[in-house]
Design a protein around this motif. Structure first.
Motif, short mmCIF file in Angstrom:
data_model
loop_
_atom_site.label_atom_id
_atom_site.label_comp_id
_atom_site.label_asym_id
_atom_site.label_seq_id
_atom_site.Cartn_x
_atom_site.Cartn_y
_atom_site.Cartn_z
N GLU A 73 -12.59 4.90 -5.01
CA GLU A 73 -12.61 6.12 -4.95
C GLU A 73 -12.49 7.24 -6.07
O GLU A 73 -13.02 8.75 -6.29
CB GLU A 73 -11.23 6.46 -4.19
N MET A 74 -11.50 6.53 -6.87
CA MET A 74 -11.36 7.63 -8.55
C MET A 74 -13.05 7.00 -9.03
O MET A 74 -13.04 8.75 -9.64
CB MET A 74 -9.99 6.59 -8.74
N GLN A 86 -10.82 -1.17 -3.73
CA GLN A 86 -11.20 0.42 -3.59
C GLN A 86 -10.85 1.52 -3.80
O GLN A 86 -10.86 2.88 -3.90
CB GLN A 86 -10.98 0.82 -1.59
N ASN A 87 -8.83 1.46 -4.14
CA ASN A 87 -8.76 2.70 -5.21
C ASN A 87 -9.15 3.15 -6.12
O ASN A 87 -9.57 3.86 -6.90
CB ASN A 87 -7.39 2.53 -5.02
N HIS A 97 0.38 -0.92 0.60
CA HIS A 97 0.16 0.26 0.23
C HIS A 97 1.47 1.25 0.29
O HIS A 97 0.61 2.38 -0.88
CB HIS A 97 -0.67 -0.14 1.19
N ASN A 100 1.88 7.32 -6.70
CA ASN A 100 0.75 7.30 -7.23
C ASN A 100 0.59 9.49 -6.78
O ASN A 100 0.81 9.91 -7.89
CB ASN A 100 -0.35 7.33 -5.95
N TYR A 156 -5.25 2.74 -13.65
CA TYR A 156 -4.99 3.44 -12.24
C TYR A 156 -4.57 4.42 -12.31
O TYR A 156 -4.90 5.14 -12.26
CB TYR A 156 -4.99 2.46 -11.18
N LYS A 210 -5.75 8.33 -12.69
CA LYS A 210 -5.57 9.72 -12.05
C LYS A 210 -5.44 10.37 -12.33
O LYS A 210 -5.83 11.77 -12.45
CB LYS A 210 -5.04 9.00 -10.87
N VAL A 250 2.21 1.78 -3.65
CA VAL A 250 1.07 2.40 -4.19
C VAL A 250 1.14 4.16 -3.98
O VAL A 250 0.93 4.75 -4.69
CB VAL A 250 0.15 1.16 -4.47
N VAL A 251 0.70 4.06 -2.74
CA VAL A 251 0.93 6.38 -2.35
C VAL A 251 1.55 6.53 -2.76
O VAL A 251 1.68 7.73 -3.13
CB VAL A 251 0.64 5.36 -0.61
N ALA A 296 -7.97 -3.71 -1.68
CA ALA A 296 -7.30 -2.10 -1.44
C ALA A 296 -7.38 -1.55 -2.47
O ALA A 296 -7.60 0.09 -3.54
CB ALA A 296 -6.56 -2.21 -1.35
N PHE A 297 -6.94 -2.58 -3.92
CA PHE A 297 -7.12 -1.59 -4.57
C PHE A 297 -8.75 -1.87 -5.59
O PHE A 297 -8.66 -1.04 -6.78
CB PHE A 297 -6.05 -2.82 -6.40
#
Length: 251
Positions: free
Chosen positions: A131-132, A127-128, A32, A39, A88, A92, A35-36, A124-125
């Motif tokens: 959210e996007m 969820q990302n 995680h 990103n 992804y 974004k 990824v953050v 988790a992916f």
């Protein structure tokens, strides 16, 4: 000689088997935090140079991490960035530009990603991506899709056992409903959130309550119910005062 030959062959097979096991167990997915970190760096570039950010993603897809500053990020990942993460990150970047055609692209990519095995297996992916999608559809003024993805996102939070995040998102959802002409429904949703959070002395719940109260103020402004706003502001002050008086009670 035959015995020596067989011993040699067996030895080679054992080495290969061990090497194979090492590769199998040593391969780890992106964490995680990784990824953050990636990103953040991509979106920093996208603020002023979206085209360069998209080129950066393609370099990452090829395994070239020299294009981003990883100082302090402690990235352990090496090799090509998986396609679903690259797509992804592209979505974004598109969503951040707030331009019609790019928002369309962000939504198209997101709707495809949400059906992939990656999104089904990695919550988790998923969820990302959700959210996007919520953000992109909201910016695109697509109310029907925004409501749909909000509902999916809130459901996922609850599936993950994160009730507080679900309530925090429901408060945002209530504000969104108010903004598209469903003020009464939006206000009722926020009041429901506040009722469920009432009396809970935990910092995360306190934060969610403050956010919900802020959303309620915005809804009341949209409804031109200015006389009701001071009472909501007082609720916020009371919560903050209680936290200052009893910080140890909020764990």
């Amino acid at each position: 000689m035959k015995a020596v030959k067989y011993i040699y062959i067996i030895g080679v097979l054992v080495v290969l088997a061990i090497a194979g096991c090492g590769r199998g167990t040593g391969e780890k997915g992106l964490t995680h935090d990784e990824v953050v970190a990636i990103n953040e760096r991509v979106l920093e570039k996208a603020i002023s140079q979206p085209d360069s950010a998209l080129m950066m993603i393609e370099r990452l897809r090829a395994g070239d991490f020299s294009v981003i500053d990883t100082t302090g990020a402690l990235l352990q990942w090496r090799g090509p960035l998986p396609d679903h993460f690259c797509d992804y990150f592209r979505a974004k970047v598109y969503a951040q530009t707030l331009e019609g055609e790019w928002l369309d692209s962000a939504i198209i990519i997101g709707e495809r990603l949400i059906t992939t095995d990656a999104a089904r297996k990695d919550l988790a992916f998923r969820q990302n991506v959700l959210e996007m999608l919520v953000n992109a559809c909201r910016q695109h003024r697509d109310d029907e899709l925004t409501i749909h993805w909000y509902t999916e996102l809130i459901g996922l939070y609850r599936e993950n056992g994160d009730e507080t995040e679900a309530l925090r998102t429901e408060a945002d959802f209530g504000l969104m409903l108010s903004g598209i002409g469903h003020a009464d429904e939006g206000l009722a949703k926020i009041d429901s959130v506040l009722s469920l959070l009432s009396g809970k002395r935990k910092f995360n719940e306190l934060d969610a309550s403050i956010i919900a109260l802020k959303r309620k103020v915005n809804v009341l402004k949209n409804m031109e119910r200015y006389g009701d706003i001071p009472a909501v502001a007082q609720q916020m002050l009371d919560l903050m005062a209680d936290y200052e008086l009893h910080p140890d009670a909020y764990h």
